[in-house]
Structure formats: C-alpha cells, structure tokens
Write a protein that holds these residues in place. Structure first.
Motif, PDB file in Angstrom:
ATOM      1  N   CYS A   7      92.914 122.270 -15.726  1.00 35.97           N
ATOM      2  CA  CYS A   7      93.696 121.245 -15.020  1.00 35.97           C
ATOM      3  C   CYS A   7      95.169 121.632 -15.057  1.00 35.97           C
ATOM      4  CB  CYS A   7      93.484 119.881 -15.675  1.00 35.97           C
ATOM      5  SG  CYS A   7      94.435 118.555 -14.908  1.00 35.97           S
ATOM      6  N   ARG A   8      95.701 122.019 -13.906  1.00 33.59           N
ATOM      7  CA  ARG A   8      97.094 122.444 -13.846  1.00 33.59           C
ATOM      8  C   ARG A   8      98.052 121.291 -14.093  1.00 33.59           C
ATOM      9  NH1 ARG A   8      96.636 127.657 -14.873  1.00 33.59           N
ATOM     10  NH2 ARG A   8      95.245 128.707 -13.399  1.00 33.59           N
ATOM     11  N   LEU A   9      97.596 120.082 -13.853  1.00 34.14           N
ATOM     12  CA  LEU A   9      98.450 118.916 -14.088  1.00 34.14           C
ATOM     13  C   LEU A   9      98.904 118.860 -15.541  1.00 34.14           C
ATOM     14  CD1 LEU A   9      99.688 116.219 -13.110  1.00 34.14           C
ATOM     15  CD2 LEU A   9      97.480 115.138 -13.628  1.00 34.14           C
ATOM     16  N   LEU A  10      98.013 119.220 -16.454  1.00 36.39           N
ATOM     17  CA  LEU A  10      98.332 119.152 -17.876  1.00 36.39           C
ATOM     18  C   LEU A  10      99.278 120.259 -18.327  1.00 36.39           C
ATOM     19  CD1 LEU A  10      94.847 118.182 -19.342  1.00 36.39           C
ATOM     20  CD2 LEU A  10      96.767 116.695 -18.749  1.00 36.39           C
ATOM     21  N   ASP A  11      99.503 121.237 -17.460  1.00 35.35           N
ATOM     22  CA  ASP A  11     100.467 122.289 -17.786  1.00 35.35           C
ATOM     23  C   ASP A  11     101.904 121.817 -17.586  1.00 35.35           C
ATOM     24  OD1 ASP A  11      98.488 124.063 -18.450  1.00 35.35           O
ATOM     25  OD2 ASP A  11      98.391 124.966 -16.456  1.00 35.35           O
ATOM     26  N   ARG A  72      90.318 107.832 -15.858  1.00 36.42           N
ATOM     27  CA  ARG A  72      89.019 108.207 -16.436  1.00 36.42           C
ATOM     28  C   ARG A  72      88.798 109.716 -16.476  1.00 36.42           C
ATOM     29  NH1 ARG A  72      87.821 103.808 -12.904  1.00 36.42           N
ATOM     30  NH2 ARG A  72      87.183 101.944 -14.029  1.00 36.42           N
ATOM     31  N   THR A  73      89.847 110.481 -16.275  1.00 34.87           N
ATOM     32  CA  THR A  73      89.676 111.933 -16.213  1.00 34.87           C
ATOM     33  C   THR A  73      89.491 112.564 -17.587  1.00 34.87           C
ATOM     34  OG1 THR A  73      92.092 112.119 -16.135  1.00 34.87           O
ATOM     35  CG2 THR A  73      90.911 112.178 -14.033  1.00 34.87           C
ATOM     36  N   CYS A  74      90.339 112.202 -18.545  1.00 35.94           N
ATOM     37  CA  CYS A  74      90.207 112.714 -19.909  1.00 35.94           C
ATOM     38  C   CYS A  74      90.983 111.786 -20.839  1.00 35.94           C
ATOM     39  CB  CYS A  74      90.725 114.154 -20.032  1.00 35.94           C
ATOM     40  SG  CYS A  74      92.515 114.319 -19.879  1.00 35.94           S
ATOM     41  N   ARG A  75      90.766 111.927 -22.129  1.00 40.61           N
ATOM     42  CA  ARG A  75      91.376 111.031 -23.104  1.00 40.61           C
ATOM     43  C   ARG A  75      92.904 111.110 -23.074  1.00 40.61           C
ATOM     44  NH1 ARG A  75      90.383 106.475 -24.978  1.00 40.61           N
ATOM     45  NH2 ARG A  75      88.211 107.175 -25.240  1.00 40.61           N
ATOM     46  N   PHE A  76      93.435 112.309 -22.954  1.00 39.16           N
ATOM     47  CA  PHE A  76      94.886 112.478 -22.958  1.00 39.16           C
ATOM     48  C   PHE A  76      95.520 111.751 -21.773  1.00 39.16           C
ATOM     49  CE2 PHE A  76      98.715 114.772 -21.622  1.00 39.16           C
ATOM     50  CZ  PHE A  76      99.476 114.683 -22.776  1.00 39.16           C
ATOM     51  N   ILE A  77      94.975 111.969 -20.579  1.00 40.77           N
ATOM     52  CA  ILE A  77      95.521 111.306 -19.394  1.00 40.77           C
ATOM     53  C   ILE A  77      95.288 109.802 -19.468  1.00 40.77           C
ATOM     54  CG2 ILE A  77      95.256 111.073 -16.890  1.00 40.77           C
ATOM     55  CD1 ILE A  77      94.806 114.042 -16.710  1.00 40.77           C
ATOM     56  N   ARG A  78      94.152 109.409 -19.999  1.00 37.51           N
ATOM     57  CA  ARG A  78      93.868 107.974 -20.109  1.00 37.51           C
ATOM     58  C   ARG A  78      94.886 107.274 -21.003  1.00 37.51           C
ATOM     59  NH1 ARG A  78      90.291 104.322 -18.860  1.00 37.51           N
ATOM     60  NH2 ARG A  78      89.821 102.588 -20.249  1.00 37.51           N
ATOM     61  N   ASP A  79      95.232 107.905 -22.116  1.00 39.60           N
ATOM     62  CA  ASP A  79      96.202 107.302 -23.031  1.00 39.60           C
ATOM     63  C   ASP A  79      97.574 107.138 -22.377  1.00 39.60           C
ATOM     64  OD1 ASP A  79      94.294 107.143 -24.992  1.00 39.60           O
ATOM     65  OD2 ASP A  79      94.933 108.946 -26.052  1.00 39.60           O
TER      66      ASP A  79
END
Length: 217
Positions: A7-11, A72-79
């Motif tokens: 996921c490039r967004l998390l970069d 709902r994509t992943c825990r990090f983004i959800r938080d």
C-alpha cells in the motif's frame, strides 16, 4: 512475475495521510440518524417527499451512516480514520413526534461507548426553531432517553434560520465501557439467590424472593 501488493498510501508521512483521510471522510452535509420531522419538508411536493423518505427509512434504502470503507482497510488506517469520521462530521437526530428516535438510539448503541465519546458534533435537531416552545415534552423526553441509556448530556442550544440544534456529548474518561456495564450487570444478577418466602435467614438486600409453590398465602 511477482505482483506487489504494498500500500503506497502508508509510505506517505502520517501528516499527509491525515490530510487525505479528511478529504475522504468529512462531508459537507449533515449525516442523518433517522427520518426528518414534518417541519423538514416544505414546498408544494412536501407530502410526497416525506412519504417517500419514510418508506425509504422503513425499507432500509435510507439509513443511519455506516463507517466508510477506508476505515476497514487495516488496523493502522482504522485507528487514524475512525476518530476523524466521528469527530469531524455533523450528525443530526430528529426528535419530534413524527421522527423515529429509536432508530437514532439504535445507531448510538451499535457504535459503542468509545465511538460515542468521539462524537463532537451530534445534535438533536428540528427544522422549526419554535418547536420546543410548542412541544416542550418532546425535547425533554429525547434528552431523558439519551441520559438514561448513554449518559448523554445536552450542553447548549443554537438556534438558526435552518432550525434548532441541541448539541449532545457523552461522558469521557471514567465512564464504564459497554462491556464493563454488561459484566457489572451479570455480576449483580449472579449475586441474586432465589429463596422461598418462609426461608428463615433471608437477606433482603441481595435476594429475589419467590413464594413456595403450593404454600398458603
């Protein structure tokens, strides 16, 4: 060839991510928790629009807001995204006699205590700014239901041309979570003993008394 699923967004730096999440999550229009009151419908076709909306809410075509898919994509983004969704959007719950407040209350129940704490812009709303003067029992009933079920407090009132807004907040910090309340209730129920009325050493503070079947009254 191997396909990368990174996921490039998390970069991106978190600050830039937050800017993107806000663009996705925050909407300009209020999010409705139930069908509008009579006063929300004006114009020549108001009856037709009101009937259509009520049918749509009853069938589920219209409904209280769901959390956007990005949460709902992943825990990090959800938080990161869930607090933004609940804190930054405006939520309206109609409370007049024609509105189904139970729909809004069910939504508040379903999201849980932590997310209720995030709600910074939730208001009890009526499009008629004079409604509370004419029907004071309606607002008092709505306030009491919020307080009894969720410890919700109506903090202040804003009256505009578009209607009356009563801002609602929920206790923070020392408030018990939904799970803690359920466990506390389970403990209280398990502490009760069913005894007969003629048991000699009944503890009236911690027992539920039942008559012995077949005994004389």
């Amino acid at each position: 060839m191997e396909t990368s699923h990174r996921c490039r967004l998390l970069d991106l730096p978190v600050e830039l991510q937050l800017n993107i999440y806000e663009l996705v999550l925050i909407v300009n229009e209020p999010l409705l928790l139930n069908c509008g009151c009579d006063s929300s419908y004006r114009g020549k076709d108001h009856s037709e629009r009101e009937d259509a909306d009520r049918e749509a809410w009853e069938t589920g075509t219209l409904h209280a807001p769901h959390e956007p898919n990005i949460t709902r994509t992943c825990r990090f983004i959800r938080d990161l995204t869930v607090p933004i969704f609940y804190k930054e959007n405006q939520f309206l719950a109609h409370y007049c006699h024609a509105a189904d407040l139970d729909v809004a209350l069910a939504w508040l129940e379903n999201i849980g205590s932590k997310k209720r704490e995030f709600l910074a812009r939730l208001s009890l709303f009526d499009a008629n700014s004079n409604y509370d003067e004419w029907c004071p029992d309606q607002i008092e009933q709505a306030k009491q239901m919020l307080e009894d079920r969720f410890n919700g407090k109506t903090e202040f009132v804003v009256t505009k041309d578009s209607g009356i807004f009563r801002r609602v907040t929920f206790a923070r910090g020392d408030e018990k979570t939904d799970q803690e309340r359920r466990e506390s209730l389970d403990d209280e129920l398990s502490a009760l003993r069913l005894v007969s009325l003629d048991e000699p050493e009944a503890d009236s503070q911690n027992e539920c008394l039942l008559p012995v079947i077949g005994s004389e009254e």
